[in-house]
Motif scaffolding. Structure first.
Motif, PDB file in Angstrom:
ATOM      1  N   ASP A   1     -30.545 -13.533 -41.853  1.00 19.32           N
ATOM      2  CA  ASP A   1     -30.322 -12.997 -41.003  1.00 19.32           C
ATOM      3  C   ASP A   1     -29.483 -11.040 -40.797  1.00 19.32           C
ATOM      4  OD1 ASP A   1     -30.781 -11.760 -38.278  1.00 19.32           O
ATOM      5  OD2 ASP A   1     -28.615 -13.414 -38.012  1.00 19.32           O
ATOM      6  N   LYS A   2     -30.761 -10.263 -41.403  1.00 15.09           N
ATOM      7  CA  LYS A   2     -30.679  -9.391 -41.502  1.00 15.09           C
ATOM      8  C   LYS A   2     -31.403  -8.363 -40.832  1.00 15.09           C
ATOM      9  CE  LYS A   2     -29.862  -5.544 -45.285  1.00 15.09           C
ATOM     10  NZ  LYS A   2     -29.341  -6.158 -47.270  1.00 15.09           N
ATOM     11  N   GLU A   3     -31.763  -7.314 -40.245  1.00 16.54           N
ATOM     12  CA  GLU A   3     -32.762  -6.673 -39.876  1.00 16.54           C
ATOM     13  C   GLU A   3     -33.890  -6.049 -40.921  1.00 16.54           C
ATOM     14  OE1 GLU A   3     -33.920  -3.528 -36.263  1.00 16.54           O
ATOM     15  OE2 GLU A   3     -31.952  -4.448 -36.559  1.00 16.54           O
ATOM     16  N   VAL A   4     -34.805  -5.062 -41.100  1.00 16.91           N
ATOM     17  CA  VAL A   4     -35.642  -4.700 -41.386  1.00 16.91           C
ATOM     18  C   VAL A   4     -35.798  -3.506 -40.936  1.00 16.91           C
ATOM     19  CG1 VAL A   4     -38.007  -3.721 -42.879  1.00 16.91           C
ATOM     20  CG2 VAL A   4     -36.778  -6.943 -42.555  1.00 16.91           C
ATOM     21  N   PRO A   5     -35.455  -2.447 -41.486  1.00 16.99           N
ATOM     22  CA  PRO A   5     -35.166  -0.725 -41.023  1.00 16.99           C
ATOM     23  C   PRO A   5     -37.292  -0.547 -40.602  1.00 16.99           C
ATOM     24  CG  PRO A   5     -34.106  -0.599 -42.746  1.00 16.99           C
ATOM     25  CD  PRO A   5     -34.871  -2.349 -42.961  1.00 16.99           C
ATOM     26  N   ASP A   6     -37.134   0.121 -39.385  1.00 11.22           N
ATOM     27  CA  ASP A   6     -38.367   0.771 -39.880  1.00 11.22           C
ATOM     28  C   ASP A   6     -38.961   1.858 -40.534  1.00 11.22           C
ATOM     29  OD1 ASP A   6     -38.365  -0.449 -37.737  1.00 11.22           O
ATOM     30  OD2 ASP A   6     -38.604   1.634 -35.890  1.00 11.22           O
ATOM     31  N   ASP A   7     -37.942   2.388 -41.263  1.00  9.93           N
ATOM     32  CA  ASP A   7     -38.311   3.247 -41.877  1.00  9.93           C
ATOM     33  C   ASP A   7     -38.651   3.018 -43.940  1.00  9.93           C
ATOM     34  OD1 ASP A   7     -35.796   2.520 -42.969  1.00  9.93           O
ATOM     35  OD2 ASP A   7     -35.214   4.540 -43.441  1.00  9.93           O
ATOM     36  N   LEU A   8     -38.037   1.395 -43.884  1.00  7.09           N
ATOM     37  CA  LEU A   8     -38.744   0.948 -45.101  1.00  7.09           C
ATOM     38  C   LEU A   8     -40.320   0.485 -45.134  1.00  7.09           C
ATOM     39  CD1 LEU A   8     -36.035  -0.913 -46.668  1.00  7.09           C
ATOM     40  CD2 LEU A   8     -36.650   0.748 -47.475  1.00  7.09           C
ATOM     41  N   LEU A   9     -40.729  -0.318 -43.998  1.00  5.79           N
ATOM     42  CA  LEU A   9     -42.351   0.156 -43.830  1.00  5.79           C
ATOM     43  C   LEU A   9     -42.410   0.586 -43.424  1.00  5.79           C
ATOM     44  CD1 LEU A   9     -41.455  -2.897 -40.675  1.00  5.79           C
ATOM     45  CD2 LEU A   9     -41.229  -3.566 -42.918  1.00  5.79           C
ATOM     46  N   GLU A  10     -42.467   2.266 -42.674  1.00  5.17           N
ATOM     47  CA  GLU A  10     -43.246   3.397 -43.446  1.00  5.17           C
ATOM     48  C   GLU A  10     -44.090   3.384 -44.246  1.00  5.17           C
ATOM     49  OE1 GLU A  10     -42.200   5.842 -40.394  1.00  5.17           O
ATOM     50  OE2 GLU A  10     -41.993   4.613 -39.089  1.00  5.17           O
ATOM     51  N   LEU A  11     -41.955   3.089 -45.181  1.00  8.64           N
ATOM     52  CA  LEU A  11     -42.505   3.967 -46.927  1.00  8.64           C
ATOM     53  C   LEU A  11     -42.964   3.040 -47.793  1.00  8.64           C
ATOM     54  CD1 LEU A  11     -41.400   6.320 -48.807  1.00  8.64           C
ATOM     55  CD2 LEU A  11     -39.294   4.476 -49.352  1.00  8.64           C
ATOM     56  N   ALA A  12     -43.383   1.790 -47.366  1.00  8.48           N
ATOM     57  CA  ALA A  12     -44.040   0.773 -47.953  1.00  8.48           C
ATOM     58  C   ALA A  12     -45.799   0.779 -48.083  1.00  8.48           C
ATOM     59  CB  ALA A  12     -43.824  -1.003 -47.793  1.00  8.48           C
ATOM     60  N   VAL A  13     -45.546   1.044 -46.965  1.00  7.24           N
ATOM     61  CA  VAL A  13     -47.085   1.451 -46.375  1.00  7.24           C
ATOM     62  C   VAL A  13     -47.651   2.717 -46.898  1.00  7.24           C
ATOM     63  CG1 VAL A  13     -48.619   2.717 -44.197  1.00  7.24           C
ATOM     64  CG2 VAL A  13     -47.340   0.814 -44.028  1.00  7.24           C
ATOM     65  N   ASP A  14     -46.476   3.765 -46.763  1.00  4.71           N
ATOM     66  CA  ASP A  14     -46.794   4.853 -47.549  1.00  4.71           C
ATOM     67  C   ASP A  14     -47.079   4.951 -49.115  1.00  4.71           C
ATOM     68  OD1 ASP A  14     -46.898   6.748 -45.507  1.00  4.71           O
ATOM     69  OD2 ASP A  14     -44.904   7.209 -45.577  1.00  4.71           O
ATOM     70  N   TYR A  15     -47.184   4.118 -49.811  1.00  3.51           N
ATOM     71  CA  TYR A  15     -46.558   3.757 -50.814  1.00  3.51           C
ATOM     72  C   TYR A  15     -47.985   3.223 -51.648  1.00  3.51           C
ATOM     73  CZ  TYR A  15     -41.802   5.043 -52.682  1.00  3.51           C
ATOM     74  OH  TYR A  15     -41.389   6.055 -53.226  1.00  3.51           O
ATOM     75  N   ALA A  16     -48.402   1.892 -50.537  1.00  3.50           N
ATOM     76  CA  ALA A  16     -49.569   1.394 -50.605  1.00  3.50           C
ATOM     77  C   ALA A  16     -50.789   2.257 -50.556  1.00  3.50           C
ATOM     78  CB  ALA A  16     -49.623   0.252 -49.585  1.00  3.50           C
ATOM     79  N   LYS A  17     -50.731   2.738 -49.191  1.00  6.67           N
ATOM     80  CA  LYS A  17     -52.312   4.155 -48.877  1.00  6.67           C
ATOM     81  C   LYS A  17     -52.734   4.555 -50.794  1.00  6.67           C
ATOM     82  CE  LYS A  17     -49.796   8.045 -47.236  1.00  6.67           C
ATOM     83  NZ  LYS A  17     -49.344   9.184 -45.995  1.00  6.67           N
ATOM     84  N   TRP A  18     -52.382   5.305 -52.089  1.00  8.41           N
ATOM     85  CA  TRP A  18     -52.232   5.352 -52.519  1.00  8.41           C
ATOM     86  C   TRP A  18     -52.561   5.066 -53.755  1.00  8.41           C
ATOM     87  CZ3 TRP A  18     -52.712  11.180 -51.935  1.00  8.41           C
ATOM     88  CH2 TRP A  18     -51.398  11.162 -51.295  1.00  8.41           C
TER      89      TRP A  18
END
Length: 198
Positions: A27-44
């Motif tokens: 039970d631990k929330e996932v921060p929005d900024d980590l989801l955004e960072l993962a997308v920003d890495y994956a796009k490369w």
């Protein structure tokens, strides 16, 4: 890496050898900024003609989870409802409309315009590739992933992508995995069972 350096062993463990497909979550929330960072890495990661058809909807709120629930198979429903976030990993069949921006070196849009077979083949292949990059990116930023099929794509598309040419591909439950709920790790093939060098 361009200088030929191998990532340190602990990085390879985090990305590959120690990473697991999780079915349970603490039970631990996932921060929005980590989801955004993962997308920003994956796009490369590479795609053909930089076509970049990946589209993602992050399902997080109780209301959004209830919209997703009717599409889930019975075996995937409980763990999906419990996950802090679920990514609908999809691909855009209108990806070629963005090629003048994404691939300005030539008129790549003309390769696809009117050729639905090539559009779908390219979108599925490259969208799936990008989905794989995204799983590794999630792991790289310290999150755990539970990728899965086992859902009704038509229902998901009608609920989340109505009126668009975006199509769902697979789902990824995302969060901080509960190691107590892991299954024993399955074996993998040896190199010679997978590949040969000729």
């Amino acid at each position: 890496m361009t200088d030929g350096k191998h990532l340190p062993p602990e990085a390879m463990e985090q990305l590959f050898t120690a990473a697991r497909t999780h079915n349970g979550w603490i039970d631990k929330e996932v921060p929005d900024d980590l989801l955004e960072l993962a997308v920003d890495y994956a796009k490369w990661g590479p795609t053909s003609a930089n076509c970049s058809p990946l589209r993602i909807v992050f399902v997080r709120t109780p209301e959004a989870k209830q919209r997703l629930a009717p599409a889930m198979s019975q075996g995937n429903l409980e763990k999906t409802m419990a996950a802090p976030a679920t990514a609908i990993v999809a691909y855009d069949l209108d990806f070629h409309e963005h090629l003048p921006f994404l691939y300005p070196a030539t008129d790549a849009r003309s390769w696809f315009a009117g050729n639905e077979t090539l559009i779908e083949e390219t979108a599925v292949r490259n969208g799936t590739l990008q989905g794989g990059y995204f799983i590794l990116a999630l792991r790289a930023v310290g999150l755990d992933a539970g990728p899965m099929s086992g859902f009704d794509r038509a229902k998901v598309d009608a609920e989340f992508f109505a009126g668009t040419r975006v199509k769902s591909n697979f789902l990824i439950n995302i969060g901080y995995g509960d190691s107590a709920k892991l299954y024993p790790r399955g074996p993998r093939f040896a190199f010679e069972d997978i590949a040969k060098i000729i």
